[in-house]
Write a protein that holds these residues in place. Structure first.
Motif, PDB file in Angstrom:
ATOM      1  N   LEU A  69      -1.084  10.397  10.941  1.00 45.55           N
ATOM      2  CA  LEU A  69      -2.297   9.578  10.921  1.00 45.55           C
ATOM      3  C   LEU A  69      -3.056   9.685  12.236  1.00 45.55           C
ATOM      4  O   LEU A  69      -4.292   9.639  12.258  1.00 45.55           O
ATOM      5  CB  LEU A  69      -1.954   8.117  10.635  1.00 45.55           C
ATOM      6  N   TYR A  71      -6.332   3.616   8.079  1.00 49.72           N
ATOM      7  CA  TYR A  71      -5.143   3.064   7.438  1.00 49.72           C
ATOM      8  C   TYR A  71      -4.591   1.844   8.164  1.00 49.72           C
ATOM      9  O   TYR A  71      -4.067   0.920   7.534  1.00 49.72           O
ATOM     10  CB  TYR A  71      -4.049   4.137   7.364  1.00 49.72           C
ATOM     11  N   GLN A  79       0.989   4.064  -2.987  1.00 49.74           N
ATOM     12  CA  GLN A  79       0.644   5.398  -2.509  1.00 49.74           C
ATOM     13  C   GLN A  79       1.240   6.516  -3.369  1.00 49.74           C
ATOM     14  O   GLN A  79       0.628   7.573  -3.544  1.00 49.74           O
ATOM     15  CB  GLN A  79       1.158   5.536  -1.081  1.00 49.74           C
ATOM     16  N   HIS A 134       0.822  -1.208   0.000  1.00 45.69           N
ATOM     17  CA  HIS A 134       0.000   0.000   0.000  1.00 45.69           C
ATOM     18  C   HIS A 134       0.859   1.261   0.000  1.00 45.69           C
ATOM     19  O   HIS A 134       0.414   2.309  -0.458  1.00 45.69           O
ATOM     20  CB  HIS A 134      -0.996  -0.001   1.173  1.00 45.69           C
TER      21      HIS A 134
END
Length: 649
Positions: A585, A594, A373, A369
């Motif tokens: 985050l 996430y 990204q 991921h």
């Protein structure tokens, strides 16, 4: 250069002060004369000042800094070369009896400010700062101007230690002045509301700012001392954190009160907090640019190695160099020490089988991921780029002339590796990808190529303590000046200035704050994000989305919500692997989104192209509401019953 790095605990003078601190905290709390001896003259007092710096975190240490291995940005291995304590947080092993990376109360066996801490806890360094401020006047042979500077340094460090704990634990006690060491437990402190904590930290920074130097003049003697740039940058970070969703009107903590019944989290969202943050970030930028000679790193302008390099290589080196070019002009606060060597051993690729005997620790692996990204070459996400419609990301394609500086010609690899932005190629090592560095730095017509399938030098699962769990490796944190001789296990590490605050971070933080205080994004918002994009060869956000996005995304940069999403992604790309995403985050309250997705990688046991490029799930992450804040050790709560545990723990 007017940027400077941190003195670390391995410096002899800092070690001396740590010993002194242990003595008076643990052994002779009533012997005031022992403390006074630490300030009897200039030399002793300066040693005490250096001891205050020894509490700063090991920023480039993957087995200490939770922002490097405790999130979803890197996936580690069971028997790797560094302590997996931070990685264990990502795997869900955090707990209240023996908290991982316990900065509050490392083995709580003392009563310090009623908090319950040992000499390894951050609170100990808060006490040391207060002791220094109380006692340093005893050193009568220190000139007044220098004494003032020292006190301002102590206040800055005290502010930073409060910020460090606040970011981890949320509401914390604010220590105006440390209590006497032998204070009875009845005077134990309470956790304070978020806004009080923020104002306290900012007030300390404001007190420290006037006495800190603009830059370090005597680098040989004073390397690692705080400057105004550090203080402006820290204040910007503190206020941006306070304005963010985690701490600004977070209803998830509506019932969270201390033992007095006082609400610890503000429940009303206040947009003016973003204005306060924007003002502070702007001040930090202006100071960095005008007084500290900072500018965005440019590989052509700021190194001596780019005359014969292609534009492709230079663009890929822009952000990689912004991290690994020592003393580069983008660094506002950085740490330069041998500690970066651990990261480089984990991130430097392996080109020969003989290099697998200990010099390299290939185990710092970005999950899929993170690979996905990065933007396409058009400067927008793959899923929003209309030119990528119908393309199987995990289909195969052969390297060609267009990509020859990034992918080996005629090498069969994933579509995912083609037509990506330059930052992707500067940050990610993949099978068949090129590598600039390792002794080949004057030209790029003979770049190294990394082969990562099982049985090849750069891949496989043997030995068990050195392999890449996802089939990818982090390139960005390996200096291009670091090298491993052919067929040799010895590595020559070129240590670099690991960024704690760099100008590009402040630009994106400013764009974020401006977007939050405006009804809709405007040219001022675009300016600061586009400065970052242009550096790596991308067009501005408005033009990129208008020209290349699918119809439903073309207006995305014109809306506040759309621009917020763009800025967040831009930060995750530009600041990847620098210990920023982990905290971002959390402050954005996006960690639950996430960090509840599976960690995926390639089939590293595969020896053929078809087998190697099969996607597999490695680990299923789990992140719940309680994980936004660290737990306080249970035994600490028994020492001070005025403290309350964080929700969910």
């Amino acid at each position: 250069m007017k940027k400077i790095t941190i003195l670390k605990k391995w410096m002899p003078i800092c070690c001396l002060m740590t010993i002194v601190s242990c003595n008076y905290l643990d052994i002779v709390p009533d012997n005031l004369a022992s403390i006074e001896n630490a300030y009897k003259n200039r030399q002793e007092a300066e040693a005490s000042l250096y001891g205050l710096y020894s509490g700063l975190p090991y920023f480039p240490y993957p087995d200490y800094n939770p922002a490097l291995l405790s999130g979803d940005e890197i996936w580690y291995i069971e028997k790797g070369q560094v302590n997996p304590v931070c990685w264990n947080i990502a795997r869900g092993y955090q707990n209240v009896n023996s908290p991982l990376i316990d900065e509050w109360s490392s083995v709580a066996n003392n009563i310090v400010n009623g908090i319950g801490a040992s000499t390894r806890a951050v609170w100990t360094f808060v006490r040391d700062a207060d002791t220094f401020l109380d006692m340093v006047d005893l050193a009568t042979d220190v000139k007044p101007a220098e004494l003032y500077r020292w006190k301002c340094e102590a206040k800055f460090l005290k502010a930073y230690y409060h910020f460090y704990l606040f970011r981890m634990y949320g509401p914390i006690p604010t220590i105006e002045k440390s209590l006497p060491i032998n204070t009875a437990s009845g005077s134990q402190v309470f956790r304070e509301p978020v806004d009080m904590v923020v104002d306290f930290i900012v007030s300390l920074i404001d007190e420290a700012l006037p006495g800190l130097p603009e830059y370090i003049q005597d680098v040989n003697r004073e390397a690692g001392r705080a400057t105004k740039g550090w203080a402006y940058g820290l204040r910007a970070q503190v206020l941006a954190l306070a304005a963010s969703p985690l701490f600004n009107g977070n209803s998830d903590y509506a019932g969270f009160t201390d033992s007095r019944g006082i609400a610890l989290f503000p429940q009303e969202y206040k947009p003016e907090k973003w204005q306060r943050a924007a003002d502070a970030i702007r001040q930090a930028i202006v100071f960095a640019e005008d007084s500290a000679d900072c500018h965005l790193f440019d590989f052509r302008e700021d190194t001596n190695y780019s005359d014969k390099l292609s534009d492709s290589t230079v663009l890929a080196m822009q952000v990689r160099g912004a991290v690994t070019e020592k003393w580069n002009p983008e660094i506002i606060w950085g740490e330069s020490s041998v500690l970066s060597g651990k990261l480089e051993r984990m991130c430097h690729p392996q080109f020969f089988e003989a290099q697998n005997t200990g010099g390299l620790w290939k185990c710092y692996a970005p999950p899929l991921h993170i690979v996905e990204q990065f933007y396409t070459k058009n400067g927008i996400p793959i899923e929003e780029d209309r030119s990528w419609e119908g393309i199987d990301l995990y289909g195969l394609r052969k390297g060609d002339d267009e990509h020859c500086y990034y992918i080996e010609r005629d090498f069969e690899t994933l579509n995912l590796h083609f037509d990506r932005e330059a930052r992707f190629y500067g940050a990610i090592t993949f099978d068949g990808g090129t590598y600039y560095g390792n002794g080949r730095i004057l030209r790029d017509d003979n770049l190294w190529v990394v082969h990562m399938k099982n049985g090849e030098p750069g891949g496989g699962t043997i030995p068990v303590e050195r392999y890449l769990s996802t089939g990818y490796q982090c390139k960005k944190l390996a200096s291009y000046l670091t090298s491993v001789p052919d067929n040799n296990s010895n590595i020559v590490v070129a240590s670099y200035t690991f960024p704690i605050i760099r100008l590009g971070d402040l630009y994106l933080l400013y764009a974020e704050a401006l977007n939050e205080i405006k009804n809709a994004p405007d040219q001022e918002v675009y300016e600061y994000i586009d400065r970052i994009r242009v550096r790596s060869g991308l067009k501005g956000v408005v033009e990129s989305w208008r020209e290349h996005a699918k119809s439903e995304f073309q207006s995305k940069p014109t809306t506040k919500d759309g621009m917020r999403e763009i800025i967040h992604r831009e930060r995750m790309i530009e600041l990847a692997f620098e210990g920023v995403r982990f905290w971002d985050l959390r402050r954005w309250k996006k960690a639950k989104t996430y960090m509840n997705k599976p960690i995926k990688g390639l089939n590293i046991a595969g020896r053929t192209t078809e087998d190697f490029y099969k996607v597999r799930t490695i680990f299923n992450l789990h992140f719940s509401d309680k994980d936004y804040l660290w737990p306080i050790r249970q035994s600490t709560l028994l020492i001070n019953d005025n403290l309350v545990q964080n929700p969910g723990w």
